[in-house]
Design a protein around this motif. Structure first.
Motif, mmCIF file in Angstrom:
data_model
loop_
_atom_site.group_PDB
_atom_site.id
_atom_site.type_symbol
_atom_site.label_atom_id
_atom_site.label_comp_id
_atom_site.label_asym_id
_atom_site.label_seq_id
_atom_site.Cartn_x
_atom_site.Cartn_y
_atom_site.Cartn_z
ATOM 1 N N ARG A 48 -42.974 -5.707 48.129
ATOM 2 C CA ARG A 48 -41.957 -6.063 47.141
ATOM 3 C C ARG A 48 -41.001 -7.120 47.692
ATOM 4 N N ALA A 49 -40.622 -6.948 48.964
ATOM 5 C CA ALA A 49 -39.725 -7.939 49.581
ATOM 6 C C ALA A 49 -40.400 -9.307 49.644
ATOM 7 N N ARG A 50 -41.703 -9.327 49.974
ATOM 8 C CA ARG A 50 -42.442 -10.597 50.010
ATOM 9 C C ARG A 50 -42.489 -11.235 48.634
ATOM 10 N N SER A 51 -42.750 -10.411 47.611
ATOM 11 C CA SER A 51 -42.845 -10.941 46.257
ATOM 12 C C SER A 51 -41.510 -11.501 45.790
ATOM 13 N N ILE A 52 -40.416 -10.781 46.107
ATOM 14 C CA ILE A 52 -39.087 -11.264 45.725
ATOM 15 C C ILE A 52 -38.769 -12.583 46.438
ATOM 16 N N PHE A 53 -39.125 -12.653 47.723
ATOM 17 C CA PHE A 53 -38.886 -13.881 48.494
ATOM 18 C C PHE A 53 -39.665 -15.055 47.894
ATOM 19 N N LEU A 54 -40.956 -14.817 47.590
ATOM 20 C CA LEU A 54 -41.769 -15.886 47.015
ATOM 21 C C LEU A 54 -41.241 -16.318 45.659
ATOM 22 N N ALA A 55 -40.802 -15.354 44.856
ATOM 23 C CA ALA A 55 -40.263 -15.691 43.542
ATOM 24 C C ALA A 55 -39.025 -16.571 43.672
ATOM 25 N N LYS A 56 -38.130 -16.218 44.600
ATOM 26 C CA LYS A 56 -36.910 -17.011 44.782
ATOM 27 C C LYS A 56 -37.231 -18.394 45.331
ATOM 28 N N MET A 57 -38.121 -18.459 46.320
ATOM 29 C CA MET A 57 -38.464 -19.753 46.905
ATOM 30 C C MET A 57 -39.180 -20.640 45.895
ATOM 31 N N SER A 58 -40.092 -20.053 45.116
ATOM 32 C CA SER A 58 -40.822 -20.833 44.111
ATOM 33 C C SER A 58 -39.863 -21.396 43.077
ATOM 34 N N HIS A 59 -38.872 -20.584 42.699
ATOM 35 C CA HIS A 59 -37.878 -21.060 41.732
ATOM 36 C C HIS A 59 -37.092 -22.238 42.307
ATOM 37 N N GLU A 60 -36.734 -22.146 43.585
ATOM 38 C CA GLU A 60 -35.992 -23.238 44.217
ATOM 39 C C GLU A 60 -36.840 -24.492 44.348
ATOM 40 N N LEU A 61 -38.143 -24.333 44.544
ATOM 41 C CA LEU A 61 -39.027 -25.492 44.690
ATOM 42 C C LEU A 61 -39.231 -26.227 43.369
ATOM 43 N N ARG A 62 -39.164 -25.499 42.271
ATOM 44 C CA ARG A 62 -39.441 -26.142 40.981
ATOM 45 C C ARG A 62 -38.385 -27.174 40.600
ATOM 46 N N THR A 63 -37.135 -26.942 40.986
ATOM 47 C CA THR A 63 -36.068 -27.869 40.598
ATOM 48 C C THR A 63 -36.291 -29.282 41.153
ATOM 49 N N PRO A 64 -36.497 -29.463 42.469
ATOM 50 C CA PRO A 64 -36.759 -30.827 42.954
ATOM 51 C C PRO A 64 -38.083 -31.390 42.449
ATOM 52 N N LEU A 65 -39.082 -30.543 42.222
ATOM 53 C CA LEU A 65 -40.359 -31.040 41.708
ATOM 54 C C LEU A 65 -40.201 -31.602 40.299
ATOM 55 N N LEU A 110 -45.024 -18.277 41.467
ATOM 56 C CA LEU A 110 -43.821 -17.640 40.937
ATOM 57 C C LEU A 110 -44.184 -16.520 39.968
ATOM 58 N N ASP A 111 -45.083 -16.805 39.042
ATOM 59 C CA ASP A 111 -45.465 -15.800 38.052
ATOM 60 C C ASP A 111 -46.158 -14.606 38.709
ATOM 61 N N LEU A 112 -47.049 -14.890 39.662
ATOM 62 C CA LEU A 112 -47.751 -13.810 40.357
ATOM 63 C C LEU A 112 -46.768 -12.943 41.141
ATOM 64 N N SER A 113 -45.797 -13.571 41.774
ATOM 65 C CA SER A 113 -44.792 -12.826 42.540
ATOM 66 C C SER A 113 -43.943 -11.956 41.625
ATOM 67 N N LYS A 114 -43.597 -12.484 40.459
ATOM 68 C CA LYS A 114 -42.810 -11.699 39.507
ATOM 69 C C LYS A 114 -43.584 -10.479 39.028
ATOM 70 N N ILE A 115 -44.882 -10.655 38.783
ATOM 71 C CA ILE A 115 -45.700 -9.534 38.343
ATOM 72 C C ILE A 115 -45.758 -8.466 39.428
ATOM 73 N N ALA A 117 -43.656 -7.933 41.796
ATOM 74 C CA ALA A 117 -42.332 -7.354 42.013
ATOM 75 C C ALA A 117 -41.827 -6.590 40.788
ATOM 76 N N ASN A 118 -42.663 -6.493 39.737
ATOM 77 C CA ASN A 118 -42.319 -5.781 38.503
ATOM 78 C C ASN A 118 -41.047 -6.329 37.853
ATOM 79 N N THR A 119 -40.902 -7.645 37.861
ATOM 80 C CA THR A 119 -39.725 -8.264 37.246
ATOM 81 C C THR A 119 -40.093 -9.148 36.053
ATOM 82 N N VAL A 120 -41.313 -9.034 35.562
ATOM 83 C CA VAL A 120 -41.743 -9.848 34.423
ATOM 84 C C VAL A 120 -41.265 -9.201 33.124
ATOM 85 N N GLU A 121 -40.690 -9.996 32.264
ATOM 86 C CA GLU A 121 -40.259 -9.513 30.953
ATOM 87 C C GLU A 121 -41.044 -10.252 29.873
ATOM 88 N N LEU A 122 -41.544 -9.510 28.907
ATOM 89 C CA LEU A 122 -42.285 -10.108 27.800
ATOM 90 C C LEU A 122 -41.320 -10.490 26.684
#
Length: 286
Positions: A48-65, A110-115, A117-122
């Motif tokens: 879960r900690a890995r998934s949360i970390f990846l989700a946060k990092m992926s979100h940060e990467l999307r802005t400059p991209l 990002l999407d895979l990490s959210k799934i 980490a059980n943080t995906v909302e429909l």
């Protein structure tokens, strides 16, 4: 009588010894079970900690991209308007394409990490299915045409509306069409949609059939694993991370359905998405 009593004493001593051994073995198994449960809890927490970390990092990467992609598109428009050389335009197109490709990979992670980490909302909404398909086709058409493929659409325009997470459904269909385009050259890709109204519910089936390289039967179970591809040669020749199908399967499961696959190596592949036409929102607490 003395012999009998001696035998009985020996017998009960053996029984007592066996009982003691069994109790000791049972205690050992209980201790092992406790350790295994603790190890599993630690592994789940780490995952879960890995998934949360990846989700946060992926979100940060999307802005400059997104900034890189946006500026490259501005430069492309300026160069085209100024009539600059084809070499500069080609370089800018490569930058833009590479940025979009990297953004799609980051989005998948990002999407895979959210799934996980059980943080995906429909976000459930009622949408026209034919309009949704038209939007996906418009997005995927350049990729399909890149390898001289022909897209065939097979669904009635009056197929009706559905209640689901439209964004996630678009992502699933786009992933399947992108895969078909990547593994097919000078062939035909057919997108079919049908509505299956039965006594147990209203279902939507979406099929993507291609005349590409196909998949060996032994390799089919690998397709929906994270970072899994049919063979190592597939990754080296065609690229990709193996996240698209795994993510699509998980998204379909969240929407109450799933994906199945059939294929004949060297001839064709067919992926079928089956989802409920009406996805009920989860009840809120209280």
């Amino acid at each position: 009588a003395s012999v009998y009593m001696s035998w009985m004493a020996i017998y009960y001593a053996n029984v007592h010894s066996m009982r003691f051994d069994l109790e000791r073995e049972a205690e050992r198994h209980r201790a092992t079970a406790v350790r295994l449960r603790q190890a599993k809890e630690l592994a789940d927490d780490a995952n879960r900690a890995r998934s949360i970390f990846l989700a946060k990092m992926s979100h940060e990467l999307r802005t400059p991209l997104n900034a890189v992609i946006g500026y490259s598109e501005i430069l492309l428009e300026d160069c085209e308007a100024a009539g600059r050389g084809e070499t500069k335009l080609a370089d800018l197109r490569r930058i833009n394409a590479a940025g979009k490709h990297l953004l799609s990979l980051v989005t998948d992670v990002l999407d895979l990490s959210k799934i996980e980490a059980n943080t995906v909302e429909l976000t459930i909404e009622r949408v026209s299915l034919s309009r949704l398909i038209d939007e996906v086709v418009g997005t995927s058409q350049p990729l399909i045409a890149q390898k001289r493929n022909r897209l065939v659409l097979n669904f009635p325009k009056d197929i009706g509306t559905i209640s689901t997470d439209a964004t996630k459904l678009r992502q699933v269909i786009l992933n399947l069409l992108s895969n078909a385009a990547k593994f097919t050259s000078g062939g035909t890709i057919t997108l079919s949609v049908l509505r299956d109204r039965t006594s147990v519910g209203d279902w939507i089936e979406i099929q993507v059939h291609d005349t590409g390289i196909g998949i060996a039967k032994a390799d089919l179970p690998k397709l929906f694993q994270n970072f899994g591809q049919a063979t190592a040669a597939t990754s080296s020749v065609y690229g990709g991370t193996g996240l698209g199908l795994a993510l699509s399967q998980k998204l379909c499961a969240l929407m109450g359905g799933g994906i199945s696959v059939e294929s004949e190596e060297g001839r064709w592949s067919r992926f079928t998405v089956r989802l409920p036409a009406v996805l009920a929102p989860e009840p809120t607490a209280g």
